[in-house]
Enzyme design. Structure first.
Site, PDB file in Angstrom:
ATOM      1  N   GLY A 356       0.849  -1.288  -0.011  1.00  0.00           N
ATOM      2  CA  GLY A 356      -0.139  -0.034  -0.094  1.00  0.00           C
ATOM      3  C   GLY A 356       0.899   1.253   0.040  1.00  0.00           C
ATOM      4  O   GLY A 356       1.975   1.309   0.205  1.00  0.00           O
ATOM      5  N   PRO A 358       2.409   4.984   1.135  1.00  0.00           N
ATOM      6  CA  PRO A 358       3.291   5.343   2.589  1.00  0.00           C
ATOM      7  C   PRO A 358       2.132   5.849   3.491  1.00  0.00           C
ATOM      8  O   PRO A 358       0.908   6.574   2.873  1.00  0.00           O
ATOM      9  CB  PRO A 358       4.091   6.538   1.998  1.00  0.00           C
ATOM     10  CG  PRO A 358       4.353   6.418   0.499  1.00  0.00           C
ATOM     11  CD  PRO A 358       2.887   5.925   0.069  1.00  0.00           C
ATOM     12  N   GLY A 359       2.288   5.730   4.596  1.00  0.00           N
ATOM     13  CA  GLY A 359       1.464   6.383   5.474  1.00  0.00           C
ATOM     14  C   GLY A 359       0.166   5.599   5.771  1.00  0.00           C
ATOM     15  O   GLY A 359      -0.584   6.068   6.437  1.00  0.00           O
ATOM     16  N   LYS A 362       1.261   0.298   7.584  1.00  0.00           N
ATOM     17  CA  LYS A 362       2.162  -1.002   7.239  1.00  0.00           C
ATOM     18  C   LYS A 362       3.088  -1.125   8.604  1.00  0.00           C
ATOM     19  O   LYS A 362       3.043  -2.134   9.045  1.00  0.00           O
ATOM     20  CB  LYS A 362       2.786  -1.183   5.937  1.00  0.00           C
ATOM     21  CG  LYS A 362       1.766  -0.715   4.772  1.00  0.00           C
ATOM     22  CD  LYS A 362       2.549  -0.790   3.476  1.00  0.00           C
ATOM     23  CE  LYS A 362       3.478   0.279   3.104  1.00  0.00           C
ATOM     24  NZ  LYS A 362       2.955   1.472   2.992  1.00  0.00           N
ATOM     25  N   SER A 679      -2.547   4.730 -19.014  1.00  0.00           N
ATOM     26  CA  SER A 679      -3.861   4.808 -18.428  1.00  0.00           C
ATOM     27  C   SER A 679      -4.591   6.515 -18.843  1.00  0.00           C
ATOM     28  O   SER A 679      -5.480   6.791 -18.382  1.00  0.00           O
ATOM     29  CB  SER A 679      -4.262   4.481 -17.169  1.00  0.00           C
ATOM     30  OG  SER A 679      -3.542   5.410 -16.189  1.00  0.00           O
ATOM     31  N   LYS A 722      -7.635   5.278  -7.324  1.00  0.00           N
ATOM     32  CA  LYS A 722      -7.741   6.328  -8.200  1.00  0.00           C
ATOM     33  C   LYS A 722      -9.139   7.029  -7.715  1.00  0.00           C
ATOM     34  O   LYS A 722      -9.198   8.356  -7.773  1.00  0.00           O
ATOM     35  CB  LYS A 722      -8.062   6.028  -9.564  1.00  0.00           C
ATOM     36  CG  LYS A 722      -6.531   5.766 -10.211  1.00  0.00           C
ATOM     37  CD  LYS A 722      -6.751   5.277 -11.612  1.00  0.00           C
ATOM     38  CE  LYS A 722      -5.291   5.031 -12.021  1.00  0.00           C
ATOM     39  NZ  LYS A 722      -5.453   4.278 -13.603  1.00  0.00           N
TER      40      LYS A 722
END
Ligand code: ADP
Length: 781
Positions: A356, A358-359, A362, A679, A722
């Site tokens: 995942g 940062p922050g 984890k 994308s 997103k």
């Protein structure tokens, strides 16, 4: 009477003790025994001749005739001197061998009749050779024995008569009386020389042996002496340097430490060996230092020391929830593990991989897992590790060798079963120094990690009790074989509401505690928290949010301490008094609908994000310029959008030669951040068409999707991230590839309910929803 006919004579006899006189020898005798003195006096009255015979026992004071050898030497007394103590010193000269015939008197002194034994010389050519050999041997003897001076040799070499030579040499040898007597008794000169040769040989061998032994002893002495001397010197130097302990103290201390540490047999043996080696090293030698460090490592590693797992499920759950909001999957996984552990005693721990941005917690959830199990926690970052040796260590022959990060981690954990966090496993690199992921594979493989081998430590270390947790920002970057060994748990990032909860229930109380604020001294209402989330942070995780909470607490503490306020209340209106002006504009990216500017959605390592793509058209010669630090894939994607647009000029009512008469510039702001991926294809095409047709783009719409040359929309990844980013930015409608429709259900409810998701499969549909007026004059056939 011929000249060789032996004469029978009568003569006084003097028994000698421990001494023997050969003919032609001159020597001093000290005579003390009364009988001997009398014999001497008698000789002096006659013709100064006296028979000197040895007695077989040195210690006999009064020898009987049986104790006296029958062959002796007739000698002439040359001088007599009465010494003050009553003894007489005489100088005698041996004259000729003689054999006692009869004892005439044994009363006051011995008197005997004797037969002289002159030298028997049978002419013999070998005598010369014998003489030479004897001389040779004698020379060897002199060299070895050192008791005879070399001058003697010179004197002896001058002797020409063979018998005399034998006698003189024999007188210089330190032999037993018995042996000397034997020479004396050997009348035949040749036989005498041969006997002497025998004796010399013997003596020489003995001497040689003696010399060898003494040399060995001497060498040993020298060595120990040298060592002793050097050690003393070393001690003195150490003393000068203030190194009081020296090696001895150090070695003793290490042995004590070794006894204390519970070492497996193999390790213990190694440690003992190394301590022995160390002992022989001079203090403060470089190699000694290397050995010392190695021993310290072996002693410091937790070979068998383990903590007891806390298997209480309810308590563990409580701890996990106490530390973190949400994060259901990792929490559940740990509780399952505990449950199984309750049933089976030894179980291979799962290897969790938390993926995942940062922050998102984890690292801190891993820490919390350790707390809930009652295990030690250790974190090692793999970011930038590009060398196998960083994982597995350097061989000890390297200068400055060290164990790898795994063993270092185990040392600081101090127990054999910690929670071991391998951070940023996706940031490992690979180069010519070897592939660190191969070494990591061994670490993470339950079949192999029981005997993990570190190059430095050398002895296999058991990692099978360790519970490994790894983290990564992006799963794609994790080497495939590693990924197969791990259980992937994705943490996508938090929604606004979740962030609000985390701030209220976790971050704020934590910061208050850390800043020493009482609960009632700082009040932040929900609206204020939401303002902070929206206008002061823009992130997937909550790291920044936590920093903002920290500054809130800092500012409040200052106000309270300086007595400006007794109690601080934070509302949306006064947030800026604490945190300064808003850092982000919450809401639409644009204030009004714009021509040639479209909001796209990107998925980066730090989570989802929105980005605005701008296109501007100016008269020129058909140049296509791309700026904003775009990666290759994104550039190709821009080319595809361009080609697609050219192929549709008719339907879109665009001048067919637009690309020849204009320059086109596509720009994506925030140029410092690298961007890549396919994308943004439909976003670029939409911006381009908007610019060419002069139709504005609906500012509430954002989109993501790859474009083909024929305008088909292909699926993309990271829809969830997103969407969260779009929500953060206040977007109302998201256009997404039809093939991603299934992913919509993963989006948290709070986000889904506030947005419209429109699946599209062709560019025509994109234009239909994104542009505020229809652009297509003519539908494609
Ligand atoms: P990561 O390792 O994913 O980069 P961290 O573990 O460093 O993130 O988390 C940053 C901070 O956010 C930590 O102080 C952590 O306690 C806090 N945090 C993250 N997620 C949560 C959560 N779900 N509940 C409570 N605190 C959280």
């Amino acid at each position: 009477m011929g000249p060789n006919k032996p004469k029978i004579r009568r003569m006084p006899l003097l028994p000698l003790r421990g001494l023997l006189v050969y003919p032609s020898m001159v020597l001093h005798l000290d005579v003390g025994r009364e009988k001997s003195v009398k014999a001497l006096e008698k000789a002096m009255v006659d013709d100064s001749l006296i028979l000197l015979c040895s007695q077989s026992e040195v210690n006999l004071e009064e020898p009987a005739k049986e104790d006296i050898y029958t062959i002796g030497t007739v000698s002439k007394v040359r001088q007599m001197l009465k010494l003050p103590n009553g003894t007489i010193r005489v100088l005698v000269e041996g004259v000729v061998r003689a054999e006692i015939q009869e004892y005439v008197s044994t009363g006051d002194y011995f008197e005997v009749t004797l037969k002289e034994l002159p030298e028997q010389m049978i002419p013999d050519p070998e005598i010369d050779a014998l003489m030479r050999t004897v001389l040779n041997q004698f020379e060897h003897y002199i060299n070895l024995s050192k008791k005879v001076t070399p001058e003697t040799l010179a004197a002896v070499s001058d002797i020409e008569e063979p018998g005399r030579l034998a006698d003189v040499i024999c007188s210089h040898l330190s032999l037993k009386i018995k042996d000397k007597q034997e020479i004396l008794e050997t009348i035949n000169v040749r036989a005498r020389l041969e006997k002497l040769l025998d004796i010399l040989n013997n003596e020489r061998e003995v001497l040689e042996l003696e010399r060898k032994i003494s040399q060995r002893v001497k060498k040993q002495m020298e060595k120990t002496q040298k060592e002793y001397y050097l050690r003393e010197q070393m001690k003195a130097i150490q003393k000068e340097l203030g190194d009081k302990e020296g090696r001895a103290g150090e070695v003793e201390e290490l042995r004590a430490q070794m006894e204390e540490a519970e070492l497996p047999e193999k390790v213990r043996e190694k440690v003992e060996k190394e301590i022995d080696r160390l002992e022989k090293m001079p203090a403060s030698s470089a190699e000694g230092g290397v050995i010392r460090t190695y021993i310290d490592w072996l002693l410091a590693l937790p070979w068998s020391k383990k903590t007891e797992d806390d298997l209480d499920l309810a308590r563990a759950e409580e701890i996990l929830n106490e530390d973190h909001y949400g994060l259901e999957k990792p929490k559940e996984r740990v509780l399952e593990y505990l449950a199984v552990q309750n049933l089976v005693k030894k179980m291979k721990g799962p290897i969790l991989c938390l993926v995942g941005p940062p922050g998102v917690g984890k690292t801190s959830i891993a820490r919390s897992i350790a707390r809930s199990l009652g295990r030690e926690f250790i974190r090692v970052s793999l970011g930038g590790v590009r060398d196998e040796a960083e994982i597995r260590g350097h061989r000890r022959t390297y200068v400055g060798a060290m164990p790898g990060r795994i063993i270092q981690g185990m040392k600081s954990a101090g127990t054999a079963n910690p929670i071991f966090l391998l951070d940023e496993i996706d940031k490992m690199a690979m180069d010519f120094r070897g592939d660190p992921s191969a070494a990591l594979l061994e670490v993470l493989d339950p079949e192999q990690n029981e005997t993990f081998s570190d190059h430095y430590i050398e002895i296999p270390f058991d990692l099978s009790n360790v519970m490994f947790v790894t983290t990564a920002n992006v799963a794609q970057n994790i080497p495939r074989p590693l990924m197969d060994r791990m259980e992937m748990l994705y943490i996508p990032g938090y929604t606004e509401l979740e962030k609000l909860q985390i701030a209220r229930n976790y971050l704020l109380p934590k910061q208050e505690r850390e800043h020493g604020l009482q609960e009632d001294q700082l009040a932040v209402d929900d609206a204020a928290l939401m303002t902070i989330v929206r206008e002061y942070t823009r992130e997937s995780g909550v790291r920044n949010l936590e920093q903002q909470m920290a500054s809130l607490c800092r500012k409040s503490a200052k106000r309270i301490v300086s007595k400006t306020d007794e109690r601080v209340v934070v509302t949306p209106d006064n947030v800026k008094d604490f945190l300064g002006p808003a850092k982000f504009r919450y809401g639409m990216a644009e204030e009004a609908d714009q021509i040639g500017a479209v909001t796209g959605l990107a998925w980066t390592e730090v989570g989802g994000d929105t980005l605005v793509i701008e296109v501007s058209i100016m008269p020129g010669s058909g140049k296509l310029t791309l700026t904003g630090k775009l990666g290759d894939v994104m550039k190709e994607s821009a080319q595809a959008a361009f080609s697609y647009t050219r192929s549709r000029v008719k339907e879109l009512d665009i001048a067919p030669d637009f690309h020849e008469k204009n320059d086109i510039h596509i720009h994506i702001p925030e140029g410092a951040i690298p961007k890549d991926g396919p994308s943004a294809g439909i976003t670029m095409a939409t911006a381009l068409i908007s610019a060419l047709t002069n139709i504005p783009v609906n500012r509430h719409v954002a989109m993501t999707g790859e474009i083909t040359l024929r305008g088909r929309v292909l699926p993309i990844g990271g829809l969830k991230e997103k969407s969260l980013a779009a929500h953060r930015a206040g977007i109302k409608t998201i256009l997404l590839p039809k093939d991603n429709e299934k992913d919509i259900q993963e989006i948290p409810d709070s986000v889904r309910s506030e947005m419209t998701f429109i699946p599209v499969s062709h560019m025509d549909q994109v234009l239909e929803h994104a542009l505020i007026r229809p652009a297509l004059v003519q539908k494609q056939v």
